[in-house]
Design a protein around this motif. Structure first.
Motif, mmCIF file in Angstrom:
data_model
loop_
_atom_site.group_PDB
_atom_site.id
_atom_site.type_symbol
_atom_site.label_atom_id
_atom_site.label_comp_id
_atom_site.label_asym_id
_atom_site.label_seq_id
_atom_site.Cartn_x
_atom_site.Cartn_y
_atom_site.Cartn_z
ATOM 1 N N THR B 360 -64.881 -0.152 -26.970
ATOM 2 C CA THR B 360 -65.256 0.863 -25.546
ATOM 3 C C THR B 360 -64.649 1.788 -25.368
ATOM 4 O O THR B 360 -63.120 1.564 -25.673
ATOM 5 C CB THR B 360 -65.672 -0.125 -24.874
ATOM 6 O OG1 THR B 360 -65.121 -0.409 -24.130
ATOM 7 C CG2 THR B 360 -67.435 -1.002 -25.312
ATOM 8 N N ASP B 361 -64.901 2.879 -24.542
ATOM 9 C CA ASP B 361 -63.781 3.556 -23.433
ATOM 10 C C ASP B 361 -63.347 2.871 -22.523
ATOM 11 O O ASP B 361 -61.757 2.989 -22.899
ATOM 12 C CB ASP B 361 -64.901 4.300 -22.768
ATOM 13 C CG ASP B 361 -65.570 5.609 -23.265
ATOM 14 O OD1 ASP B 361 -64.953 5.967 -24.743
ATOM 15 O OD2 ASP B 361 -66.051 6.422 -23.018
ATOM 16 N N SER B 362 -63.733 1.830 -22.467
ATOM 17 C CA SER B 362 -62.347 1.117 -21.393
ATOM 18 C C SER B 362 -61.378 0.074 -22.465
ATOM 19 O O SER B 362 -60.514 0.360 -22.538
ATOM 20 C CB SER B 362 -63.724 -0.263 -21.172
ATOM 21 O OG SER B 362 -62.695 -1.428 -20.543
ATOM 22 N N SER B 363 -62.348 -0.649 -23.994
ATOM 23 C CA SER B 363 -61.250 -1.526 -24.314
ATOM 24 C C SER B 363 -60.381 -0.369 -25.474
ATOM 25 O O SER B 363 -59.193 -1.208 -25.296
ATOM 26 C CB SER B 363 -62.195 -2.711 -25.713
ATOM 27 O OG SER B 363 -62.545 -1.418 -26.336
ATOM 28 N N TYR B 364 -60.433 0.815 -25.300
ATOM 29 C CA TYR B 364 -59.410 1.501 -26.753
ATOM 30 C C TYR B 364 -58.514 2.074 -25.430
ATOM 31 O O TYR B 364 -57.332 1.670 -25.491
ATOM 32 C CB TYR B 364 -60.816 3.158 -26.435
ATOM 33 C CG TYR B 364 -60.072 4.060 -27.152
ATOM 34 C CD1 TYR B 364 -60.138 3.954 -28.503
ATOM 35 C CD2 TYR B 364 -59.029 4.719 -27.195
ATOM 36 C CE1 TYR B 364 -59.769 4.581 -29.678
ATOM 37 C CE2 TYR B 364 -58.225 6.029 -27.630
ATOM 38 C CZ TYR B 364 -58.920 5.504 -29.168
ATOM 39 O OH TYR B 364 -58.181 6.439 -29.415
ATOM 40 N N ARG B 365 -58.791 1.844 -23.980
ATOM 41 C CA ARG B 365 -57.539 2.598 -22.867
ATOM 42 C C ARG B 365 -56.739 1.075 -22.575
ATOM 43 O O ARG B 365 -55.811 1.144 -22.737
ATOM 44 C CB ARG B 365 -58.312 3.059 -22.015
ATOM 45 C CG ARG B 365 -58.590 4.605 -22.164
ATOM 46 C CD ARG B 365 -59.475 5.055 -20.904
ATOM 47 N NE ARG B 365 -60.098 6.585 -21.242
ATOM 48 C CZ ARG B 365 -60.587 7.009 -21.824
ATOM 49 N NH1 ARG B 365 -60.959 6.147 -23.171
ATOM 50 N NH2 ARG B 365 -60.568 8.410 -22.199
ATOM 51 N N PHE B 366 -57.019 0.136 -22.459
ATOM 52 C CA PHE B 366 -56.942 -0.934 -22.037
ATOM 53 C C PHE B 366 -55.792 -1.596 -23.134
ATOM 54 O O PHE B 366 -54.533 -1.913 -23.156
ATOM 55 C CB PHE B 366 -57.765 -2.508 -22.191
ATOM 56 C CG PHE B 366 -57.875 -2.565 -20.536
ATOM 57 C CD1 PHE B 366 -56.949 -2.109 -19.324
ATOM 58 C CD2 PHE B 366 -59.440 -2.379 -20.205
ATOM 59 C CE1 PHE B 366 -57.581 -2.295 -18.256
ATOM 60 C CE2 PHE B 366 -59.998 -2.288 -18.997
ATOM 61 C CZ PHE B 366 -58.945 -2.870 -17.751
ATOM 62 N N GLU B 367 -56.436 -1.686 -24.779
ATOM 63 C CA GLU B 367 -55.226 -1.315 -26.023
ATOM 64 C C GLU B 367 -53.955 -0.902 -26.149
ATOM 65 O O GLU B 367 -53.256 -1.474 -26.022
ATOM 66 C CB GLU B 367 -56.420 -1.425 -27.144
ATOM 67 C CG GLU B 367 -57.641 -2.416 -28.000
ATOM 68 C CD GLU B 367 -58.485 -1.928 -28.703
ATOM 69 O OE1 GLU B 367 -57.858 -1.561 -29.553
ATOM 70 O OE2 GLU B 367 -59.706 -2.531 -28.738
ATOM 71 N N ARG B 368 -54.585 0.122 -25.371
ATOM 72 C CA ARG B 368 -53.420 1.403 -25.664
ATOM 73 C C ARG B 368 -52.634 0.720 -24.257
ATOM 74 O O ARG B 368 -52.071 2.030 -23.872
ATOM 75 C CB ARG B 368 -53.995 2.649 -25.502
ATOM 76 C CG ARG B 368 -54.450 2.818 -27.206
ATOM 77 C CD ARG B 368 -54.760 4.104 -26.866
ATOM 78 N NE ARG B 368 -55.638 4.263 -28.998
ATOM 79 C CZ ARG B 368 -56.144 3.048 -29.190
ATOM 80 N NH1 ARG B 368 -56.629 2.022 -28.800
ATOM 81 N NH2 ARG B 368 -56.573 3.288 -30.651
ATOM 82 N N GLY B 369 -52.642 0.343 -23.403
ATOM 83 C CA GLY B 369 -51.376 0.292 -22.094
ATOM 84 C C GLY B 369 -51.760 1.236 -21.433
ATOM 85 O O GLY B 369 -51.489 2.296 -21.303
ATOM 86 N N ILE B 370 -52.401 0.609 -19.836
ATOM 87 C CA ILE B 370 -52.972 1.584 -18.600
ATOM 88 C C ILE B 370 -51.883 1.086 -17.755
ATOM 89 O O ILE B 370 -50.456 0.143 -17.880
ATOM 90 C CB ILE B 370 -53.979 1.509 -18.238
ATOM 91 C CG1 ILE B 370 -54.566 -0.182 -18.084
ATOM 92 C CG2 ILE B 370 -54.770 1.926 -19.366
ATOM 93 C CD1 ILE B 370 -55.177 -0.265 -16.584
ATOM 94 N N ASP B 371 -51.261 1.738 -17.203
ATOM 95 C CA ASP B 371 -50.674 1.883 -15.773
ATOM 96 C C ASP B 371 -50.745 0.598 -15.040
ATOM 97 O O ASP B 371 -51.791 0.621 -14.437
ATOM 98 C CB ASP B 371 -50.869 3.468 -15.245
ATOM 99 C CG ASP B 371 -49.594 3.207 -14.030
ATOM 100 O OD1 ASP B 371 -49.039 2.309 -13.558
ATOM 101 O OD2 ASP B 371 -49.392 4.516 -13.066
#
Ligand SMILES: [Zn+2]
Lengths: 334, 804
Positions: B360-371
């Motif tokens: 998901t858009d969410s998992s995609y971002r968490f996987e790549r590391g968020i601030d």
């Protein structure tokens, strides 16, 4: 009989050259006239034993041809012009001999390899069936990192896969050789991507690796420009764009100026004037460490390019599947 | 990741066009793959009033109208729409207007009548799919001459398709991309307005409504919850809907839309729970195993081991960082919301998402590391937008649970290392400027190095080399020159088979063999005809590519059929490639339990020589292929002789193996009728394969010069009657063994069956080349050798000299 033929040969030789039209006519009557020596021999052929007939007939023919050509060439000289009476139509085609050809991918790959060998690189190879360690982990692809999604992988079992790039050979080379290392690694690689005109599930790469003391990005750019000019032509320019590969840092994509339109823009370069041909970068310290090389002592660069795409650009092939169809009419064009 | 040009400008000032921006982003490592122009798909369209309408004198379906464009001088326009009438207010594309990007309206004569523009339908303006029924009739209140795009509030904008590499999770938002733009432009980014108008804040704190307990601090370091009430799940404002649509998202209601909007804006995935549907008011973040859970897309999913879940007490209500549950999602009647803004561990989210095959858009971002410092900021931004745009009230303070503070990383950058890796020096003030604009804080510096703090939005930067990459990425590779010389330190040429393999290729080309390259992945049925020791692929693309080829033969046969079906029947090709067997590996194999070897394969079929006027064509036979193999074997230069063994094979009906010192180095054969039928081949096919690894392991012959005899060789012919069971190559070996010194060469030049008893006897005729290195043979000596040959063949094979 054979003895007689030999004698007539000698008689002909003795009467040459024929220096006048009278001499020619006398010669004709003596040898080829109705009662001439050669004609007489032909009449005797009937009495020759069957098994010798073929051989004698052949010799007689040769004799007759010899006498006739003596007359022909003398008459031609007499008339002041050359006379060609071909025995056979020499315009008939030669006996067909067909060489095979190399597959276009081999042609392109060989050309690249020769350029790098000229620049001092050795050729190395590795298995297509590869361990996760070599294909990913030693190349700084962490477990559970999205970088692994960059290459759709075919698996054989949990730890074994079809290599997705030729980069694992870097690790195998570094394991077997101390720096300085200067190697290129051509080979077949596999990606689980849908087959279409633009992509196939396997293709070929050429990888390069150089490890030594004091190697910098300047050296990398130098070798890439040298290669681009050898391969695409002396006017070729290169352009580097920052990119990301887990096993190099900093990493870049390399574009070369389009060899077809010389940068003006055409269909092949999608009107950009540039062709994307390879990825490169300085070898990541983690990769050197994985290969037990001290990154504080040694540094190096690596690059890799897809042979199939470059072959398609070079030959104007618009469907990658043609390379794998192996239609002989296609293959014989290269 | 889509980046909207106008949205990006909210975060940073720059005056580049969309094209220029795209080029600059590409040159910093954010590759722009495409630019889509949005907003009005037209230029130069104004409001017009139809003053009069007449029928076209030369065309029944056309009208000639006079249209007032606001300047008091009506112009004549020919119109084909049936619904055009005097008095209407309509959109008019004036002369010079551009529709659909590149269609320019010109002054024209239509069937002899002048036309100064076009009265437009909705579809002609790109505002309706398909074809409209007639022109678009507007409200009469609109004034003639007004720009129509302005009236519709269609502003020109651009959507950039940016390819974000796997290391740049920070660039998966407009704010993130704006930071790179700021570094390029030498500007600073603007954080969006976070102040919430106090009239939308309640007196209560969120902690009065909700408790948060993090049970897995490794997987969830921070969880911020914000309580909002008195909400309505109404539609979002037009501008937000437009942006979401441009981003490729479907607007739903303000509560859901804002979570998406803020994610695209700041990069923090958010989730809105319906507060009333939470069973208890204690949020627990904990792992579960073997759970079945229905996500908000109404799909029931079997969760893998150790999946991190958000629970209302004990019941899961969301898969952390991936997708919310159906049991707690926002619905039309929702009036109270718990807004979640959390930091989840990248690899934990990735493991669960992978196993669920759910991205998901969410998992995609968490996987790549968020601030990890963004949670409260994003929650505040979303809360502000929800209450200010959608009504309701928010608690004046969120609940912030921090289970594990993330330490700030400090890195040392050695200036000498910059030079060592890049080969150039970057001026110190440029280094400062680049790192500063990217958010790196300098904490110390001396003449040789500097220390910086890594900003929380760059979790990918963990080493000095990462800093060097940041520097050159912004500074630009064009600053790196090429050297004058290619410095080379000597390394011995490593052992490789490149030249050897190429020599073979050229040799075979010269012999008329075309090189082919076949797919290494073949159908199971094809592979199983060859062997049972197959290597299957766990996740093949299709059944046709399920097995790694165990031999070259199957691929070559498949190619033979393809060519045959294209009318190409005379086939002569070779392939050099890897083959795979699942068996105990040989010494040269690099993978335990598998045997990957390099083979050289040949295929011959059809006519041996092309038809020509001076000789007859002839169908190929096994002996033609054998002849080539013999020549190739000669090229291998073995120290020991190659022997042949006739063997049985279900794949081949005539089958021979080639061996050196009991080591099989290859085979040749004529494919059996059943294999021929399996592939649909219309004619016999002959195949051979060499095992190159075996061949490389053998001792090569070392060439030594031998003095050439000064004495003329003598040729002698001898023919023998012999039983048909006697093998010709054994007779050859026997003849040579009579006198290896003097019998230089033996060939068989004639073989035929005996007329009287064709089933038992054959005649084999040999031509011997005899040569004595020392002197000219006497007749007696020749006689002696020939007698010895007769005796040897008699005693070994009961062969009788013909004509004796
Ligand atoms: Zn071009």
């Amino acid at each position: 009989m054979e003895e007689q033929i030999k004698l007539v040969h000698e008689a002909i030789d003795a009467s040459l050259p024929l220096s006048s039209s009278d001499a020619i006519e006398a010669f004709r009557i003596r040898f080829l006239g109705r009662k001439g020596t050669v004609s007489a021999l032909f009449e005797q052929l009937g009495s020759v034993p069957k098994e010798q007939k073929g051989q004698v007939g052949k010799l007689l023919n040769e004799l007759k041809i010899k006498a006739q050509s003596a007359i022909d060439s003398a008459s031609a000289a007499e008339n002041g012009k050359s006379l060609v009476i071909p025995k056979t139509d020499l315009t008939l085609p030669g006996t067909p001999v067909q060489f095979g050809r190399l597959h276009p991918l081999t042609v392109v790959l060989n050309e690249m390899i020769e350029i790098f060998r000229f620049l001092g690189f050795s050729v190395a190879s590795g298995p297509e069936l590869e361990h996760d360690w070599y294909n990913f982990e030693a190349l700084n692809f962490e477990h559970d990192h999205p970088a692994r999604d960059m290459q759709d992988t075919y698996f054989i079992d949990k730890d074994l896969l079809l290599r997705t790039h030729t980069s694992p050979v870097q690790i195998r080379v570094m394991e077997n050789q101390k720096p300085p290392i200067r190697s290129i690694m051509p080979g077949r690689v596999y990606r689980n991507e849908a087959v279409s005109a633009r992509s196939y599930c396997l293709f070929h790469q050429l990888e390069g690796l150089l490890i030594d003391k004091n190697v910098s990005f300047v050296d990398l750019k130098t070798i890439l420009l040298a290669f681009a000019r050898e391969f695409f032509g002396p006017q070729t320019k290169i352009k580097l764009r920052p990119s990301y590969f887990p096993f190099t840092e900093p990493s870049a994509e390399v574009d070369v100026s389009c060899h077809l339109c010389h940068g003006k823009g055409c269909r092949v370069c999608k009107h950009s004037g540039w062709l994307e041909i390879l990825g490169c970068g300085m070898v990541d310290p983690n990769v050197l460490r994985a290969a037990k090389i001290d990154p504080e002592v040694y540094s190096g660069y690596a690059f890799g390019m897809g042979i199939d795409r470059i072959a398609m650009m070079r030959y104007g092939i618009d469907d990658i599947r043609l390379l794998w169809d192996n239609n002989l009419r296609f293959l014989q064009q290269f | 990741m889509k980046i909207i040009y106008s949205w990006l400008k909210e975060f940073v000032d720059f005056d580049w066009t969309a094209e220029e921006l795209a080029n600059k982003l590409t040159m910093t490592g954010l590759e722009v793959e495409g630019i889509e122009r949005t907003g009005a798909g037209f230029k130069g369209v104004v409001v017009g009033k139809v003053v009069s309408r007449e029928k076209h004198p030369n065309a029944d379906k056309l009208s000639v109208c006079m249209v007032d464009l606001g300047d008091g001088h009506p112009v004549q326009i020919v119109c084909g729409a049936p619904n055009v009438a005097a008095g209407q207010t309509v959109p008019v594309a004036t002369v010079g207007a551009v529709l659909g990007g590149d269609f320019v309206i010109k002054k024209a004569a239509i069937r002899g009548q002048e036309s100064n523009g076009m009265i437009c339908s909705k579809s002609e303006l790109g505002l309706e799919e398909g074809k409209s029924d007639g022109i678009w009739i507007l409200e009469d209140s609109l004034i003639a001459g007004l720009d129509f795009a302005t009236i519709l509030n269609l502003k020109e904008d651009y959507v950039l398709e940016v390819a974000i590499t796997a290391n740049r999770g920070d660039a998966l938002s407009h704010l993130g991309v704006a930071r790179d733009v700021a570094a390029l432009a030498g500007k600073m980014v603007r954080i969006p307005d976070l102040s919430i108008d106090p009239k939308y804040l309640s007196q209560s704190e969120s902690s009065e409504k909700i408790k948060i307990e993090i049970e897995s601090p490794e997987a969830c370091s921070t969880y911020v919850g914000w309580y909002l009430e008195g909400l309505e799940a109404r539609q979002s404002p037009e501008w937000m809907q437009t942006r979401l649509k441009q981003m490729g998202l479907r607007p739903r209601n303000i509560l859901v839309d804002v979570t998406n909007y803020v994610m695209m804006e700041l990069g923090q995935p958010l989730h809105a729970f319906d507060y009333d549907r939470l069973k208890t008011k204690t949020i627990k973040v904990k792992t579960f195993s073997g759970l079945s859970f229905t996500t908000l897309d109404s799909k029931s999913r079997q969760l893998p081991e150790n999946a991190l879940m958000i629970c209302d007490g004990e019941e899961p209500v969301a898969i952390a960082g991936i997708m919310g549950g159906e049991n707690s999602e926002v619905v039309d009647s929702t009036s109270k919301v718990l807004l979640e803004s959390a930091w989840f561990n990248p690899s934990s989210v990735r493991k669960t998402a992978k196993k669920l095959s759910l991205s998901t858009d969410s998992s995609y971002r968490f996987e790549r590391g968020i601030d990890h410092n963004l949670q409260t900021i994003a929650a505040r931004r979303a809360t502000k937008l929800i209450v200010e745009l959608g009504g309701g009230k928010a608690s004046f303070k969120p609940v912030e649970a921090v289970a594990k503070p993330t330490p700030v990383l400090e890195l040392t950058l050695r200036f000498a290392q910059v030079k060592r890796i890049l080969g150039i020096e970057i001026p110190k003030d440029t280094i400062h400027q680049i790192l500063d604009s990217l958010g790196f804080k300098m904490v110390g510096e001396n003449s040789t190095e500097m220390m910086v703090k890594v900003p929380s939005h760059r979790p990918d930067v963990t080493r000095e080399i990462d800093l060097i990459e940041e520097l050159i990425r912004i500074y630009g590779f064009h600053h790196v020159p090429e050297a004058e010389t290619v410095a080379v330190s000597y390394t011995p040429e490593q052992k490789s088979y490149y030249s050897e393999e190429n020599n073979l290729r050229y040799l075979l080309n010269g012999a008329g063999f075309q090189e082919i390259l076949c797919n290494s992945m073949i159908p199971k049925a094809d592979a199983e005809l060859v062997t049972s020791e197959i290597v299957p692929i766990l996740n093949p693309q299709s059944e046709d590519m399920g097995i790694m080829r165990p031999a070259l033969a199957p691929g070559m046969l498949a190619i033979a059929v393809k060519n045959q079906n294209h009318g190409l029947a005379d086939l002569k090709f070779f392939e050099l490639g890897h083959c795979f067997l699942k068996k105990a590996s040989k010494r040269y194999s690099k993978i335990t339990g598998y045997d990957e070897t390099i083979r050289l394969g040949f295929l011959l079929s059809g006519n041996f020589m092309p038809v020509s006027w001076n000789h007859e064509s002839k169908a190929v036979s096994l002996f033609d292929l054998k002849g080539y193999l013999n020549a190739v074997v000669g090229a291998f230069q073995f120290a020991d002789p190659v022997t042949l063994a006739v063997k049985e094979s279900s794949y081949y009906e005539d089958y021979l193996t080639l061996n050196v010192k009991n080591q099989e180095i290859g085979y040749l054969g004529k494919i059996s009728k059943s294999v021929q039928n399996f592939y649909g081949l219309k004619q016999p096919v002959f195949i051979a394969e060499f095992y190159l690894d075996e061949i490389r392991s053998l001792k090569p012959k070392v060439a030594r010069y031998q003095e050439l005899s000064k004495f003329l060789p003598v040729e002698k012919d001898m023919a023998f009657w012999v039983s048909k069971t006697v093998a010709a190559d054994e007779m050859l070996l026997a003849i040579k063994s009579v006198n290896a010194e003097f019998i230089r060469n033996v060939i068989i030049f004639d073989v035929f069956e005996a007329k009287q008893n064709p089933d038992q006897e054959k005649s084999v005729a040999f031509r011997m080349t005899l040569q004595n290195p020392e002197k000219t043979f006497t007749d007696d000596e020749i006689e002696g050798i020939m007698n010895a040959i007769t005796q040897t063949l008699d005693s070994k094979f009961k062969a009788r000299l013909r004509g004796a």
